[in-house]
Design an enzyme around this catalytic site. Structure first.
Site, PDB file in Angstrom:
ATOM      1  N   GLU A 190      36.259  32.290  42.164  1.00 61.57           N
ATOM      2  CA  GLU A 190      37.170  32.671  41.022  1.00 61.57           C
ATOM      3  C   GLU A 190      36.762  31.472  39.949  1.00 61.57           C
ATOM      4  O   GLU A 190      36.911  30.463  40.013  1.00 61.57           O
ATOM      5  CB  GLU A 190      38.456  32.740  41.312  1.00 61.57           C
ATOM      6  CG  GLU A 190      39.566  33.057  40.210  1.00 61.57           C
ATOM      7  CD  GLU A 190      39.503  34.654  40.041  1.00 61.57           C
ATOM      8  OE1 GLU A 190      39.738  34.977  38.915  1.00 61.57           O
ATOM      9  OE2 GLU A 190      39.156  35.540  40.886  1.00 61.57           O
ATOM     10  N   SER A 229      37.854  43.878  35.070  1.00 59.84           N
ATOM     11  CA  SER A 229      38.910  44.355  35.788  1.00 59.84           C
ATOM     12  C   SER A 229      39.052  45.619  35.561  1.00 59.84           C
ATOM     13  O   SER A 229      38.478  46.276  34.503  1.00 59.84           O
ATOM     14  CB  SER A 229      40.206  43.516  35.441  1.00 59.84           C
ATOM     15  OG  SER A 229      40.111  43.405  33.920  1.00 59.84           O
ATOM     16  N   ASP A 249      35.321  36.774  41.060  1.00 61.17           N
ATOM     17  CA  ASP A 249      34.605  36.849  39.807  1.00 61.17           C
ATOM     18  C   ASP A 249      33.022  36.825  40.239  1.00 61.17           C
ATOM     19  O   ASP A 249      32.234  37.685  39.817  1.00 61.17           O
ATOM     20  CB  ASP A 249      34.521  35.659  38.844  1.00 61.17           C
ATOM     21  CG  ASP A 249      36.107  35.812  38.181  1.00 61.17           C
ATOM     22  OD1 ASP A 249      36.295  36.753  37.729  1.00 61.17           O
ATOM     23  OD2 ASP A 249      36.781  34.537  38.104  1.00 61.17           O
ATOM     24  N   GLU A 278      30.285  32.437  32.840  1.00 59.75           N
ATOM     25  CA  GLU A 278      30.095  32.991  34.218  1.00 59.75           C
ATOM     26  C   GLU A 278      28.700  33.515  34.354  1.00 59.75           C
ATOM     27  O   GLU A 278      28.461  33.111  35.491  1.00 59.75           O
ATOM     28  CB  GLU A 278      30.985  34.222  34.205  1.00 59.75           C
ATOM     29  CG  GLU A 278      31.548  34.211  35.490  1.00 59.75           C
ATOM     30  CD  GLU A 278      32.605  35.598  35.270  1.00 59.75           C
ATOM     31  OE1 GLU A 278      32.248  36.756  35.867  1.00 59.75           O
ATOM     32  OE2 GLU A 278      33.827  35.375  35.109  1.00 59.75           O
TER      33      GLU A 278
END
Length: 141
Positions: free
Chosen positions: A55, A32, A42, A12
């Protein structure tokens, strides 16, 4: 943090850096357990002309699955935020590829699936996503 989770976070960050290098302002959503019950995308990215809610999912090689809830939450957020929803997928030793949720295969159970071959054949790569050269590599002279 589990190893796969650490790997997902690293990927990520790599996605965030790649968008940043292409002139996008980028934010990663907090982990989260955030203030809202609804899942946040995300990654949020924008360059003043285009805005994406992404995402991000990665996998060693198995198909990537998303629940109907994940996709609905992404579409809901993107619509209200004024961003384009995208599912970003990355398989080991491959680049990130992006899909509009409507272009994903839906299973009988109501989840969404992306196979590696599908990502490589039909996914939008980061250059194309960020307005760089088209993935075909055919330049117009």
């Amino acid at each position: 943090m589990s190893n796969s989770n650490a790997k997902g976070n690293r990927r990520e960050r790599q996605l965030v850096n790649a968008l940043d290098e292409r002139g996008f302002a980028v934010m990663r959503a907090p982990a989260s357990g955030s203030a809202t019950e609804r899942e946040l995308p995300d990654v949020l990215a924008g360059d003043g002309d285009v805005f994406y809610a992404i995402e991000a999912k990665s996998s060693a090689g198995d198909p990537i699955y998303l629940t109907g809830e994940e996709v609905e939450a992404l579409v809901y957020f993107a619509r209200n935020f004024g961003a384009k929803p995208r599912i970003g997928v990355r398989f080991d030793r491959e680049d990130w590829y992006f899909f509009h949720p409507a272009d994903l295969h839906t299973t009988d159970a109501g989840s969404y699936r992306v196979k590696k071959e599908k990502a490589l054949e039909d996914g939008t790569d980061i250059e194309e996503l960020t307005g760089g050269p088209e993935r075909t590599g055919l330049d117009d002279y």
